[in-house]
Enzyme design. Structure first.
Site, PDB file in Angstrom:
ATOM      1  N   GLN A   1      -4.123  -1.731   9.893  1.00  0.00           N
ATOM      2  CA  GLN A   1      -4.088  -3.058   9.284  1.00  0.00           C
ATOM      3  C   GLN A   1      -4.624  -4.110  10.256  1.00  0.00           C
ATOM      4  OE1 GLN A   1      -3.107  -3.652   5.985  1.00  0.00           O
ATOM      5  NE2 GLN A   1      -3.889  -5.705   6.354  1.00  0.00           N
TER       6      GLN A   1
ATOM      7  N   LYS B   1       0.845  -1.203   0.000  1.00  0.00           N
ATOM      8  CA  LYS B   1       0.000   0.000   0.000  1.00  0.00           C
ATOM      9  C   LYS B   1       0.882   1.256   0.000  1.00  0.00           C
ATOM     10  CE  LYS B   1      -3.684  -2.509   2.284  1.00  0.00           C
ATOM     11  NZ  LYS B   1      -4.284  -2.974   3.516  1.00  0.00           N
TER      12      LYS B   1
ATOM     13  N   ASP C   1     -10.719   3.104   4.398  1.00  0.00           N
ATOM     14  CA  ASP C   1     -11.126   1.705   4.234  1.00  0.00           C
ATOM     15  C   ASP C   1     -12.653   1.598   4.170  1.00  0.00           C
ATOM     16  OD1 ASP C   1      -9.314  -0.285   3.890  1.00  0.00           O
ATOM     17  OD2 ASP C   1      -8.838  -0.534   6.024  1.00  0.00           O
TER      18      ASP C   1
END
Ligand code: NAP
Length: 302
Positions: free
Chosen positions: A98, A54, A121
């Site tokens: 994460q 990412k 997200d």
């Protein structure tokens, strides 16, 4: 009939080019770039490789990027303080924690502490609600479903009035993609059915689908005879079914299979996504798009 392949690897390149051009333009005109921070607690190898990918993509696009890795022993309190620090940082527009987090940390508490306007997200309840309402309320559609919708639209598949069947009702794929495709608006307006393990006749539902989206995590679940001739088949499943030696590197790599019997399905479907190289590459791409959009919301450009 041989289906047209919808390649995530190619669509990713198209979208990344668009994002890069927009980042350059905004930097020239407004003197700011999108900022993304990834927060990782511990050293789970899969998580390390995800955040590294990412951050690498963000860097290549000209974003400000921070890979904030914390030790496994980090307390919940310290992690919440870190999230708060980035919530207050004006140069950061996207915060990604994460998952999974170590067992001593309450994941829900941490995700809910992220400023919904930096929740790229799209998992914060505020953004889930915005997605449900639809239209201009939506800020950050979750990345995998956003990638699926983008693939369908860019492949030129008509969604308006289409019978969509989604196999799977998870919060990260099944429920949000169903929600997105039934909204009123472009790239949506579909009639959507969601099926799961308690569905009585899975095959009968799948056979009706003009667009069949499969996110079950069961290799080869969808049989070729369940596919309507000419349908668009989006296979989200990523299942490790063994190992092989890579011809490129000589190292052991996983053999990946989707939830659809690809070789047989491609002779019946009109469009199909491969595994790997289908939906997979779209997730990080859409994370970058959400981070860029976060900056654009802030600047009043959206
Ligand atoms: P999940 O949370 O395990 O949910 C799976 C869903 O499929 C559940 O709703 C389950 O039903 C349903 N299901 C499982 N077996 C079924 C069966 N035999 N018949 C009908 N329904 C069945 O999975 P997920 O997180 O959504 O992920 C699904 C797959 O997509 C996995 O292979 C995952 O690796 C992959 N994935 C890929 C990406 C990507 O490429 N970027 C991103 C996310 C996920 P119940 O609710 O009744 O249990």
């Amino acid at each position: 009939m041989t289906a047209k392949l919808i390649k995530g690897t190619e669509i990713r390149e198209e979208i990344l080019k668009e994002i890069e051009a927009e980042v350059k333009r905004i930097q020239e005109e407004r003197g700011v770039v999108p900022g993304l921070v990834t927060i990782l607690v511990g050293e789970n190898p899969a998580s390390v490789s995800y955040v590294t990918a990412k951050i690498k993509t963000a860097k290549a696009l000209g974003f400000k990027e921070i890979q904030d890795n914390q030790p496994e022993t980090t307390s919940e309190e310290d992690l919440l303080a870190l999230v708060d620090k980035y919530n207050k940082d004006d140069t950061i527009h996207g915060i990604l924690v994460q998952l999974p987090l170590p067992k001593h940390i309450d994941e829900k508490k941490v995700l809910n502490a992220i400023d919904p306007d930096k929740d790229v997200d799209g998992f914060h309840p505020v953004n889930v609600g915005r997605l449900m309402i639809g239209g201009s309320e939506v800020k950050f559609p979750p990345c995998t479903p956003a990638g699926i919708q983008e693939m369908i639209v860019r492949a030129g598949v008509e969604t308006s009035g289409a019978e969509v069947v989604v196999v799977g009702r998870s919060n990260i794929v099944g429920k949000p993609i169903a929600n997105m495709l039934l909204q009123k608006g472009p790239g949506a307006n579909a009639t959507v059915t969601v099926v799961h393990t308690r569905t009585k006749d899975l095959a009968a539902h799948c056979k009706r689908a003009d667009i069949l989206i499969v996110a079950a995590g069961v290799p080869g679940l969808v049989k070729p005879e369940w596919i309507k001739p000419g349908a668009c088949v989006i296979d989200v499943g990523v299942n490790r079914v063994g190992e092989k030696i890579s011809e490129k590197t000589g190292k052991k790599i996983a053999i990946l299979k989707g939830d659809v019997d690809f070789d047989a399905a491609k002779e019946i479907a009109g469009w199909i996504t491969p595994v790997p190289g289908g939906v997979g590459p779209m997730t990080i791409t859409m994370l970058m798009k959400n981070t860029l959009n976060s900056l654009k919301f802030k600047l009043g450009l959206m």
